[in-house]
Design a protein around this motif. Structure first.
Motif, short mmCIF file in Angstrom:
data_model
loop_
_atom_site.label_atom_id
_atom_site.label_comp_id
_atom_site.label_asym_id
_atom_site.label_seq_id
_atom_site.Cartn_x
_atom_site.Cartn_y
_atom_site.Cartn_z
N ASP A 174 -23.15 -81.44 88.25
CA ASP A 174 -21.72 -81.07 88.25
C ASP A 174 -21.09 -81.38 89.60
O ASP A 174 -19.97 -81.91 89.68
CB ASP A 174 -21.55 -79.58 87.95
CG ASP A 174 -21.84 -79.27 86.48
OD1 ASP A 174 -21.78 -80.21 85.66
OD2 ASP A 174 -22.18 -78.10 86.16
N ALA A 175 -21.87 -81.05 90.69
CA ALA A 175 -21.32 -81.22 92.04
C ALA A 175 -21.22 -82.69 92.43
O ALA A 175 -20.48 -83.04 93.34
CB ALA A 175 -22.19 -80.48 93.04
N MET A 176 -21.99 -83.57 91.75
CA MET A 176 -22.01 -84.99 92.13
C MET A 176 -21.16 -85.85 91.19
O MET A 176 -21.32 -87.07 91.16
CB MET A 176 -23.47 -85.50 92.12
CG MET A 176 -24.31 -84.89 93.21
SD MET A 176 -25.96 -85.59 93.32
CE MET A 176 -26.71 -85.00 91.84
N PHE A 181 -21.07 -64.35 86.82
CA PHE A 181 -19.79 -64.87 86.32
C PHE A 181 -18.91 -65.45 87.41
O PHE A 181 -17.72 -65.64 87.22
CB PHE A 181 -19.03 -63.76 85.56
CG PHE A 181 -19.80 -63.28 84.35
CD1 PHE A 181 -19.96 -64.10 83.25
CD2 PHE A 181 -20.38 -62.01 84.36
CE1 PHE A 181 -20.68 -63.62 82.15
CE2 PHE A 181 -21.11 -61.56 83.28
CZ PHE A 181 -21.28 -62.37 82.16
N PHE A 182 -19.58 -65.75 88.61
CA PHE A 182 -18.79 -66.47 89.62
C PHE A 182 -18.95 -67.95 89.36
O PHE A 182 -20.06 -68.47 89.32
CB PHE A 182 -19.27 -66.14 91.05
CG PHE A 182 -18.64 -67.04 92.09
CD1 PHE A 182 -17.30 -66.83 92.50
CD2 PHE A 182 -19.32 -68.14 92.60
CE1 PHE A 182 -16.72 -67.68 93.40
CE2 PHE A 182 -18.71 -68.99 93.51
CZ PHE A 182 -17.42 -68.76 93.93
N THR A 183 -17.82 -68.59 89.18
CA THR A 183 -17.84 -70.03 88.93
C THR A 183 -16.58 -70.68 89.49
O THR A 183 -15.53 -70.02 89.58
CB THR A 183 -17.99 -70.32 87.43
OG1 THR A 183 -18.05 -71.74 87.24
CG2 THR A 183 -16.85 -69.75 86.60
N THR A 184 -16.80 -71.90 89.91
CA THR A 184 -15.62 -72.64 90.37
C THR A 184 -15.26 -73.72 89.36
O THR A 184 -14.38 -74.55 89.62
CB THR A 184 -15.92 -73.31 91.73
OG1 THR A 184 -17.06 -74.14 91.57
CG2 THR A 184 -16.12 -72.29 92.83
N LYS A 185 -16.04 -73.70 88.26
CA LYS A 185 -15.86 -74.79 87.30
C LYS A 185 -14.68 -74.46 86.36
O LYS A 185 -14.57 -73.31 85.92
CB LYS A 185 -17.15 -74.98 86.48
CG LYS A 185 -18.25 -75.52 87.37
CD LYS A 185 -19.59 -75.56 86.70
CE LYS A 185 -20.66 -75.89 87.70
NZ LYS A 185 -21.98 -75.73 87.14
N GLN A 212 -16.31 -74.91 81.25
CA GLN A 212 -17.52 -75.57 81.81
C GLN A 212 -18.50 -74.59 82.46
O GLN A 212 -19.71 -74.76 82.38
CB GLN A 212 -17.08 -76.61 82.85
CG GLN A 212 -16.57 -77.86 82.22
CD GLN A 212 -16.19 -78.91 83.24
OE1 GLN A 212 -16.64 -78.89 84.38
NE2 GLN A 212 -15.35 -79.86 82.83
N GLY A 213 -17.99 -73.59 83.11
CA GLY A 213 -18.93 -72.69 83.80
C GLY A 213 -18.89 -71.27 83.29
O GLY A 213 -17.83 -70.74 82.97
N LEU A 214 -20.10 -70.68 83.17
CA LEU A 214 -20.19 -69.26 82.80
C LEU A 214 -20.35 -68.39 84.05
O LEU A 214 -20.13 -67.19 84.01
CB LEU A 214 -21.41 -69.00 81.91
CG LEU A 214 -21.31 -69.45 80.45
CD1 LEU A 214 -22.65 -69.25 79.78
CD2 LEU A 214 -20.24 -68.65 79.70
#
Ligand code: ADP
Length: 633
Positions: A534-536, A578-582, A586-588
């Motif tokens: 995801d980061a790349m 539940f911390f996400t930057t997506k 996309q992110g849980l």
């Protein structure tokens, strides 16, 4: 070590008897004294029995030689009496004319030659020599007055005249036998035969016999040793000496006594005589001892003495004595040696017994120690059992704690979960109500779109609950996982995404066995690799490094990417649920939280590093099954 309750106490030194010392001090002198004593006894016995044996043998010799002397003397006894028968002799005595004398002289000369006597002569009753066999000699007896001679005095009285003497005319020794010549019962003259007995002495010398004949005065008249001749075997008083000198029996010879150094009478007629060493009789330097056996000679008042030297016997006796002493010394030595050996053996036996006793004590102590050890071993086993039980209890408690921790985490998350689930639920409620109304209105397209949205929402909710269920599940915290296999499985699961992104993966780790459930390790890796992908997303050349190393008994796997990294604000909340930057669906925000919890449940850890070169590196530390790393992949 156990102590003897009654220990041996040595007596005080001043009172202690030292038998060994006493033995060592007194034994050698005692043995030497016994050696000397026994040697002397051996010598004495040997000499005593030797003398007895010599004496028995000597007795036979004595008898033999005495008889020889007797026969030599008696050979001539009859000779003077023969002249009684000769008429010329009586004529001469009756009418001593020169013719008659010459006749008798001739007759006597012939008779003397035949009888091998020394001289034969005839005397008248006054003791004057009327005729003689040696009438031709210058020292002839003819006309001599021999009336002082004892043999004449006896014969003229009608008694047999026996006499040993030294001739007064020529100093020649001889044995004189005289006989009174009778005519008509009246003694008219005396006939004398002089005999030399030196032949006997020569015979003795040839036979190496030591013997002598002593006369009635105790004077040695015949001797195998000339030095002993005319010596007295009995002490002579001055009166006797004077009387003998006057009689001229021994001419003018001095009559010394034959005095031995020692005289010991052994039995009747048997003596032991010792003569001095420097005696003129012996050239030897030693004192010389003889066994002297004496026997009277018949028909004479003489004694025959046989001398048997005792040197050989003495030497033999000394040898015997020395032999006895040596034999005793040998026996004593053997006895001492035997005694010493016996002592050595008994000392050895005592030492062996002491050793045996020490062995027994040691064995007893070993047995005691073994019992102690067994007991302490049992105690240790019990302690190990207890410790295992405690460990089991602890482990169970830890499991309980982990489980409790998980549940607590879920509890902590419950608000967020409720929030996360309530939103889709509210949306679902709204959407489902709208969908019913759209269906009633016949607006199927809109209803269909709503239903699709509802499905997506339900999927999201399903994923949330599935993640939580697997996290909360009990009993899977144990097990083993191969790192290589887990990495492979994770890459496979992310297969499509990896391919699409043209991701370059660098393997720098070992295929180690880790103490974690295989599926859980795969789950963690999928989370970490998925986040990296995801980061790349914006990275034209995405690269992923998987670097492993052993560190403090654990295996540390660094999952590094060259993605956009994490900003400072996000770093603070990374592991919060539940911390996400997506964006959007996309992110849980549960991936890192659950991964960290799963690592912690096995005793491991999940951390993050932010390399200066960019990107992000998550560091997963898990306990190793085997401390030695496997082959690198
Ligand atoms: P989700 O992936 O569902 O967002 P996670 O807990 O996995 O939830 O991640 C939380 C957040 O951490 C992500 O939203 C992201 O911002 C950040 N993050 C995780 N991994 C990386 C990474 N490799 N690079 C950059 N940011 C990351």
């Amino acid at each position: 070590m156990k102590c003897d309750p009654n220990p041996y106490r040595a007596p005080p030194p001043s009172l202690a008897v030292k038998p060994r010392l006493i033995r060592h001090l007194f034994l050698p002198p005692l043995i030497i004294a016994l050696m000397i004593g026994l040697g002397y006894v051996g010598f004495w016995l040997s000499e005593h029995y030797g003398i007895r044996s010599l004496s028995e043998n000597g007795q036979r010799q004595l008898e033999l030689h005495a008889r020889a002397v007797e026969s030599e003397i008696s050979k001539y006894t009859y000779l003077p009496s023969l002249l009684e028968l000769e008429s010329s002799v009586s004529q001469l005595l009756a009418d001593p004319t020169p013719e008659h004398r010459q006749t008798v002289n001739d007759y006597l000369e012939g008779l003397n030659r035949r009888s091998r006597s020394r001289a034969i002569y005839v005397m008248d009753t006054t003791g004057r020599v009327m005729a003689t066999s040696n009438w031709r000699d210058v020292d002839s007896y003819l006309g001599e007055d021999l009336s002082f001679r004892a043999y004449f005095q006896n014969a003229v009285r009608g008694q047999p005249g026996r006499f040993y003497g030294i001739g007064s005319t020529n100093g020649e020794p001889g044995y004189y036998l005289a006989h009174g010549l009778e005519e008509h019962g009246k003694i008219i003259g005396v006939a004398v035969v002089k005999v030399r007995l030196e032949a006997m002495e020569e015979r003795w010398q040839r036979a190496r016999l030591e013997a002598f004949v002593s006369d009635e005065n105790g004077i040695i008249i015949l001797s195998s040793d000339p030095a002993r001749r005319l010596k007295s075997v009995v002490p002579l008083s001055d009166e006797t000496k004077e009387k003998l000198a006057r009689s001229l029996q021994y001419y003018w010879f001095p009559l010394n006594e034959l005095q031995p150094l020692a005289r010991e009478t052994l039995s009747e007629g048997v003596e032991k005589l010792t003569f001095p060493a420097n005696s003129e009789l012996d050239s030897d330097k030693e004192n010389i001892s003889y066994l002297a056996q004496t026997r009277p000679l018949s028909d004479t008042p003489w004694n025959f003495t046989l001398l048997t030297p005792l040197q050989d016997l003495r030497r033999e006796a000394i040898n015997q004595g020395v032999l006895v002493a040596v034999a005793f010394a040998l026996v004593a030595f053997l006895l001492i040696a035997w005694n010493e050996r016996r002592k050595v053996i008994s000392t050895r036996l005592a030492a062996r017994e002491a050793l045996q006793e020490a062995n027994n004590q040691l064995e007893r102590r070993i047995t005691e120690r073994t019992v102690d050890l067994r007991a302490s071993n049992e105690r240790l086993k019990g302690q190990i059992r207890e410790r295992r039980q405690a460990e089991e209890t602890l482990r169970r408690a830890q499991d309980e704690l982990v489980q409790a921790g998980k549940l607590a985490a879920i509890g902590q998350m419950s608000t967020s979960i409720a929030h996360e689930l309530n939103q889709p639920l509210a949306a679902l409620r709204t959407l489902s109500g709208n969908t019913v109304r759209f269906l009633e209105r016949g607006q199927l397209d809109v209803a269909s779109t709503n239903l699709k949205t509802i499905n997506e929402l339900i999927d999201r909710m399903g994923r949330i609950t599935a993640s939580l269920r697997s996290f909360a599940r009990r009993g899977d915290d144990k097990g083993q996982a191969g790192l290589g296999k887990a990495v492979e499985a994770a890459l496979q699961l992310l297969g499509g995404r990896v391919e699409n992104a043209h991701l370059q993966v660098h393997h720098h780790f070992d295929d180690v066995q880790l103490q974690i459930d295989q599926t859980r390790l795969e789950q963690i890796l999928v989370n970490l690799m998925g986040n990296a992908l995801d980061a790349m997303q914006a990275q034209p050349q995405p690269e992923l490094w998987l670097e492993g190393e052993v560190f403090e008994g654990k295996y540390r796997l660094r999952v590094r990417d060259n993605g956009h990294g994490i900003d400072a604000e996000a770093r603070k909340h990374l592991f919060e649920p539940f911390f996400t930057t997506k964006p959007g669906e996309q992110g849980l925000g549960l991936g890192l939280t659950l991964s960290a919890s799963l690592a912690a449940a096995t005793g491991g850890h999940l951390g993050v590093e932010h390399p200066a070169s960019g990107g992000t590196a998550f560091v997963l530390s898990l306990p190793l099954v085997s401390p030695t790393p496997a082959e690198p992949i």
